[in-house]
Design a protein around this motif. Structure first.
Motif, PDB file in Angstrom:
ATOM      1  N   SER A  42       0.855  -1.192   0.000  1.00  0.00           N
ATOM      2  CA  SER A  42       0.000   0.000   0.000  1.00  0.00           C
ATOM      3  C   SER A  42       0.887   1.236   0.000  1.00  0.00           C
ATOM      4  O   SER A  42       1.660   1.467   0.942  1.00  0.00           O
ATOM      5  CB  SER A  42      -0.911   0.001   1.233  1.00  0.00           C
ATOM      6  N   LEU A  43       0.794   1.996  -1.074  1.00  0.00           N
ATOM      7  CA  LEU A  43       1.513   3.264  -1.202  1.00  0.00           C
ATOM      8  C   LEU A  43       0.504   4.388  -1.023  1.00  0.00           C
ATOM      9  O   LEU A  43      -0.461   4.496  -1.789  1.00  0.00           O
ATOM     10  CB  LEU A  43       2.188   3.363  -2.573  1.00  0.00           C
ATOM     11  N   ARG A  44       0.710   5.233   0.024  1.00  0.00           N
ATOM     12  CA  ARG A  44      -0.278   6.245   0.371  1.00  0.00           C
ATOM     13  C   ARG A  44       0.362   7.624   0.418  1.00  0.00           C
ATOM     14  O   ARG A  44       1.540   7.769   0.767  1.00  0.00           O
ATOM     15  CB  ARG A  44      -0.899   5.951   1.737  1.00  0.00           C
ATOM     16  N   ALA A  45      -0.433   8.620   0.066  1.00  0.00           N
ATOM     17  CA  ALA A  45      -0.061  10.030   0.223  1.00  0.00           C
ATOM     18  C   ALA A  45      -1.213  10.739   0.914  1.00  0.00           C
ATOM     19  O   ALA A  45      -2.362  10.661   0.470  1.00  0.00           O
ATOM     20  CB  ALA A  45       0.224  10.675  -1.132  1.00  0.00           C
ATOM     21  N   THR A  46      -0.913  11.421   2.030  1.00  0.00           N
ATOM     22  CA  THR A  46      -1.950  12.102   2.801  1.00  0.00           C
ATOM     23  C   THR A  46      -1.659  13.589   2.848  1.00  0.00           C
ATOM     24  O   THR A  46      -0.496  14.022   2.770  1.00  0.00           O
ATOM     25  CB  THR A  46      -2.032  11.553   4.234  1.00  0.00           C
ATOM     26  N   GLN A  47      -2.710  14.384   3.000  1.00  0.00           N
ATOM     27  CA  GLN A  47      -2.586  15.837   3.060  1.00  0.00           C
ATOM     28  C   GLN A  47      -3.695  16.395   3.949  1.00  0.00           C
ATOM     29  O   GLN A  47      -4.869  16.113   3.732  1.00  0.00           O
ATOM     30  CB  GLN A  47      -2.694  16.436   1.656  1.00  0.00           C
ATOM     31  N   ARG A  48      -3.274  17.172   4.951  1.00  0.00           N
ATOM     32  CA  ARG A  48      -4.264  17.871   5.767  1.00  0.00           C
ATOM     33  C   ARG A  48      -4.823  19.048   5.001  1.00  0.00           C
ATOM     34  O   ARG A  48      -4.106  19.701   4.218  1.00  0.00           O
ATOM     35  CB  ARG A  48      -3.638  18.374   7.069  1.00  0.00           C
ATOM     36  N   LEU A  49      -6.082  19.365   5.241  1.00  0.00           N
ATOM     37  CA  LEU A  49      -6.734  20.494   4.595  1.00  0.00           C
ATOM     38  C   LEU A  49      -6.695  21.713   5.519  1.00  0.00           C
ATOM     39  O   LEU A  49      -6.860  21.579   6.735  1.00  0.00           O
ATOM     40  CB  LEU A  49      -8.188  20.151   4.252  1.00  0.00           C
ATOM     41  N   PRO A  50      -6.475  22.918   4.973  1.00  0.00           N
ATOM     42  CA  PRO A  50      -6.354  24.113   5.828  1.00  0.00           C
ATOM     43  C   PRO A  50      -7.590  24.376   6.680  1.00  0.00           C
ATOM     44  O   PRO A  50      -7.478  24.898   7.789  1.00  0.00           O
ATOM     45  CB  PRO A  50      -6.121  25.242   4.809  1.00  0.00           C
ATOM     46  N   SER A  51      -8.773  24.029   6.175  1.00  0.00           N
ATOM     47  CA  SER A  51     -10.001  24.307   6.925  1.00  0.00           C
ATOM     48  C   SER A  51     -10.463  23.117   7.749  1.00  0.00           C
ATOM     49  O   SER A  51     -11.567  23.133   8.288  1.00  0.00           O
ATOM     50  CB  SER A  51     -11.109  24.714   5.953  1.00  0.00           C
ATOM     51  N   GLY A  52      -9.642  22.082   7.838  1.00  0.00           N
ATOM     52  CA  GLY A  52     -10.002  20.913   8.626  1.00  0.00           C
ATOM     53  C   GLY A  52     -10.178  19.689   7.763  1.00  0.00           C
ATOM     54  O   GLY A  52     -10.531  19.766   6.583  1.00  0.00           O
ATOM     55  N   GLY A  53      -9.954  18.528   8.337  1.00  0.00           N
ATOM     56  CA  GLY A  53     -10.078  17.280   7.601  1.00  0.00           C
ATOM     57  C   GLY A  53      -8.805  16.950   6.857  1.00  0.00           C
ATOM     58  O   GLY A  53      -7.761  17.613   6.987  1.00  0.00           O
ATOM     59  N   SER A  54      -8.883  15.902   6.032  1.00  0.00           N
ATOM     60  CA  SER A  54      -7.716  15.439   5.287  1.00  0.00           C
ATOM     61  C   SER A  54      -8.180  14.654   4.079  1.00  0.00           C
ATOM     62  O   SER A  54      -9.325  14.197   4.003  1.00  0.00           O
ATOM     63  CB  SER A  54      -6.824  14.564   6.177  1.00  0.00           C
ATOM     64  N   VAL A  55      -7.256  14.527   3.121  1.00  0.00           N
ATOM     65  CA  VAL A  55      -7.493  13.697   1.940  1.00  0.00           C
ATOM     66  C   VAL A  55      -6.337  12.721   1.830  1.00  0.00           C
ATOM     67  O   VAL A  55      -5.226  12.978   2.311  1.00  0.00           O
ATOM     68  CB  VAL A  55      -7.610  14.543   0.660  1.00  0.00           C
ATOM     69  N   GLU A  56      -6.624  11.585   1.178  1.00  0.00           N
ATOM     70  CA  GLU A  56      -5.607  10.545   1.039  1.00  0.00           C
ATOM     71  C   GLU A  56      -5.756   9.887  -0.334  1.00  0.00           C
ATOM     72  O   GLU A  56      -6.861   9.611  -0.788  1.00  0.00           O
ATOM     73  CB  GLU A  56      -5.728   9.502   2.147  1.00  0.00           C
ATOM     74  N   ALA A  57      -4.642   9.647  -0.980  1.00  0.00           N
ATOM     75  CA  ALA A  57      -4.593   8.886  -2.224  1.00  0.00           C
ATOM     76  C   ALA A  57      -3.718   7.669  -1.980  1.00  0.00           C
ATOM     77  O   ALA A  57      -2.594   7.793  -1.474  1.00  0.00           O
ATOM     78  CB  ALA A  57      -4.030   9.737  -3.363  1.00  0.00           C
TER      79      ALA A  57
END
Length: 578
Positions: A181-196
Motif C-alpha cells: 500500500s503506497l499512500r499520500a496524505t494531506q491535511r486540509l487548511p479548513s479541517g479534515g484530510s485527503v488521502e490517495a
C-alpha cells in the motif's frame, strides 16, 4: 511445503515493484535539505523579521562526536577507601605571604589580555548561558518544522507478507499473499484530510491442484473527510498557527537575551576593573602606611614621640596587608568565575585591559523614556501577542460546543476483477464510491462548557498580568533613568571627596613633625574610602547607562556580540582609562 512462482509471475511482481519505486521517488523531493540547513534557513528568516542576528549553530552531529559510551548497567564510580588516600601536612614555617602573592599575581608573562570587546565576543561564541538560549531558539524552530511537516504531503509505503491456510478432511490449502500500500496524505487548511492510495495485492496458491494458482490485482483509492461545523476553520490549524507564533516569540526572547547578556558580561567586566582599581588604591595606601611607620619609628628612636605611636603605625600596616590579601583573593575568584561564564578553561591565564565603554548619559524625560519602552520592549510585545493566543483559545473552546457534521467520501478505481493478473490495467467501468454525512448532536458538552469558562478566566488573568507587566516596565525604565542621574551625582561628589582628602594629606605631609600617627592613619583611610567610592560610582554610572538602554530596549548588539552604537553613542572601540 514449497513455494513456487513461475517466471512470468516473477516478472509481473518485479514490474509492479519497480513502478511502486518510481512513484516513491517521484513523491519525494530531490536532494532534501539537511536538518541543520532547514533550521538555519528558518531561524534566519524569523530573525530577519524581528531584527535579531543569531550565530549559525554548529551541526548537531559535531557535538556528539566526543560523547563517551557509558556502561548501560554499571557506570564506574571513583570512591577509594581512606587507606588509599594521602594527606601531606604543610610546614607551618612556610612563607604563606609569598605563596599568596604567587596565587594572586595580577599580571603573568603568558597571560592573554582580555579586552571588553573580546570578552563580549567570547561570551557569544562559547558562553554556556548564551549557547543554552540559542539552543532554545533552535528547538522552537525544530518544533515548527515538525508541525509544518505534518501539514505537508506525507508519503507512506506498507508491505505485508501473509500466509494463511484452511483444512478440509485433512487436506489443507495454503495461500501466500503480498499486499503493498503506497499512500499520500494531506491535511486540509479548513479541517479534515485527503488521502490517495495505491493498493497492490498478489496471492499465490501453494497447492498444484488448485486452479488459478496466482492472482494479482491493484486499486487506486481516493478518500477524504471534511468537518463542516465542529473542528472546521482556523481551529483546525491551531497547532500550526501556535508553532509559527512561538517561533516569533522565541526570536524576540533570544534577541532580548542577547541584549541583557551584553549588559551582564560588560557589568561583570566593569566589576572586575573596579576590584582591580580597589587593589591599586589599597597598594598605594599600604606603601604610604609603610612610609609613615618608618617615619614614626625614626621619631620614636629619636625620643620625639611616645613608643605607642609606633605600635599604632605598625598595626595599621598589618591591617592594610590583610585587606590587600583579601582583595586579591576576591579578584582571583571573580576572575575565575568570569572565565567560566565566558566558556574559557579555568587554567587559562587572562589579564584585564583598561578598555571600557565611554557612554554619555541620556538627555530624556521620564515620560518619553516610558513611551520608548512601551513601543520597543520585545518581551512586552510577546506578552501583548500572547493575549491574542488566549483570545484564540477562547474561540477554539467555543467551537467545541458546536455539533459534529462531517463529510466522508471514498472513490476506488480497481483493475479488472475477471483478470487473474490485473497488473496496471485499471478498469474505469468498475469504479466504486461511497459518500456519507454524519451529524452528531451536542447532547453532552459539559466538559466543553467548563473548558470555555476556564479559558475565559485564563484570558482575564492574562489581561491583568499584561497590565501589571506593562506597569512594571514603566516603573523599571523610570528607575533606570533616575539611577543614571544618581550615579552621576554620586560620582561628582566622590571626585570632590578625593580632592579634599588629597589636600588634607598634602597638608599633613607639610607638617609631618607636628602630626601624630593616628591623624595620618585617619587621613589615609579617608582618602582610600574616597577613592574606592569614586571608582564604585564610575562603575555604577557605566552600568546604569547600559541598563537604561536595556530597559527601553534601545540596546543593539552586533553579530559578534558588541554594542551597536546608536547615533550619539561612542563606538565600542573607544576606550578610556578608568
Amino acid at each position: 511445503m514449497s513455494i513456487h512462482i513461475s517466471p512470468s509471475q516473477k516478472s509481473n511482481v518485479l514490474r509492479t515493484s519497480a513502478a511502486l519505486g518510481l512513484v516513491l521517488l517521484a513523491g519525494c523531493r530531490a536532494g532534501p535539505m539537511s536538518v541543520d540547513d532547514q533550521i538555519a534557513r528558518l531561524t534566519q528568516r524569523t530573525s530577519d523579521a524581528v531584527r535579531t542576528i543569531p550565530e549559525n549553530p554548529r551541526p548537531i552531529s559535531t557535538r556528539l562526536d566526543n560523547l563517551r559510551q557509558p556502561n548501560p548497567k554499571n557506570p564506574p564510580t571513583s570512591n577509594p577507601a581512606a587507606s588509599e588516600l594521602s594527606f601531606v601536612p604543610a610546614d607551618e614555617a612556610r612563607d604563606v605571604g609569598a605563596r599568596l602573592d604567587a596565587y594572586s599575581r595580577l599580571e603573568h608573562d603568558d597571560a592573554q589580555v582580555l579586552t571588553l570587546s573580546e570578552a563580549l565576543r567570547t561570551a557569544q561564541r562559547s558562553g554556556p548561558q548564551f549557547l543554552g538560549e540559542q539552543e532554545r531558539y533552535i528547538l522552537a524552530a525544530i518544533a515548527l518544522l515538525v508541525e509544518r511537516h505534518l501539514w505537508g504531503p506525507r508519503f507512506f509505503n506498507d508491505t505485508t507478507l501473509g500466509l494463511d491456510g484452511s483444512g478440509d478432511d485433512g487436506r489443507f490449502d495454503h495461500a501466500l499473499s503480498v499486499v503493498n500500500s503506497l499512500r499520500a496524505t494531506q491535511r486540509l487548511p479548513s479541517g479534515g484530510s485527503v488521502e490517495a492510495a495505491w493498493v497492490w495485492d498478489a496471492t499465490e496458491q501453494l497447492r498444484e491442484t488448485v486452479g488459478g494458482r496466482y492472482t494479482q490485482s491493484s486499486a487506486i483509492v481516493l478518500s477524504g473527510q471534511i468537518p463542516l461545523l465542529r473542528g472546521a476553520g482556523e481551529v483546525a490549524r491551531e497547532s500550526l498557527i501556535q508553532r509559527e507564533r512561538d517561533l516569533v516569540y522565541a526570536a524576540r526572547e533570544f534577541e532580548r537575551f542577547r541584549r541583557a547578556h551584553l549588559l551582564d558580561i560588560a557589568s561583570d567586566y566593569f566589576e572586575l576593573q573596579n576590584i582591580r582599581a580597589t587593589i591599586v588604591n589599597q597598594e598605594r595606601q599600604l606603601e604610604s602606611l609603610r612610609a609613615n611607620a618608618r617615619r614614626v619609628a625614626a621619631r620614636v628612636e629619636a625620643g620625639r614621640v611616645e613608643a605607642f605611636e609606633k605600635g599604632i603605625a605598625d598595626n595599621e600596616v598589618l591591617s592594610a596587608e590583610a585587606s590587600l590579601a583579601s582583595l586579591r583573593e576576591n579578584f582571583v575568584l571573580a576572575l575565575e568565575r568570569y572565565k567560566i561564564r565566558l566558556g574559557l578553561p579555568p587554567d587559562q591565564r587572562i589579564a584585564l585591559s583598561d578598555e571600557t565603554l565611554n557612554l554619555p548619559e541620556p538627555e530624556i524625560g521620564l515620560d518619553e523614556a516610558s513611551r520608548l519602552a512601551l513601543e520597543f520592549r520585545l518581551d512586552l510585545q510577546n506578552a501583548r501577542d500572547r493575549l491574542d493566543d488566549q483570545r484564540r483559545a477562547v474561540a477554539n473552546a467555543r467551537n467545541d460546543l458546536l455539533p459534529d457534521l462531517n463529510l466522508r467520501g471514498t472513490v476506488t478505481l480497481p483493475t479488472d476483477d475477471e483478470a487473474n493478473v490485473g497488473s496496471l490495467a485499471f478498469s474505469p467501468d468498475d469504479v466504486r464510491y461511497d459518500v456519507s454525512a454524519t451529524l452528531g448532536l451536542p447532547l453532552d458538552r459539559e466538559q466543553e462548557r467548563l473548558r470555555v469558562r476556564a479559558e475565559i478566566i485564563q484570558l482575564e488573568q492574562a489581561i491583568r498580568d499584561y497590565q501589571q507587566f506593562r506597569d512594571t516596565v514603566v516603573v523599571g525604565v523610570r528607575s533606570s533613568l533616575r539611577n543614571v542621574e544618581l550615579a552621576r551625582f554620586q560620582l561628582t561628589l566622590a571626585e570632590q571627596q578625593v580632592e579634599i582628602n588629597r589636600k588634607r594629606k598634602r597638608g599633613q605631609e607639610l607638617r609631618a613633625d607636628l602630626v601624630g600617627a593616628q591623624a595620618v592613619i585617619d587621613s589615609e583611610n579617608a582618602l582610600l574610602a574616597a577613592e574606592n567610592q569614586r571608582d564604585r560610582a564610575r562603575t555604577n554610572l557605566r552600568i546604569a547607562v547600559l541598563n537604561y538602554l536595556l530597559e527601553t530596549d534601545q540596546l543593539r548588539v552586533t553579530r559578534d556580540g558588541l554594542l551597536d552604537p546608536l547615533p550619539g553613542l561612542v563606538p565600542p572601540s573607544a576606550s578610556e582609562t578608568p
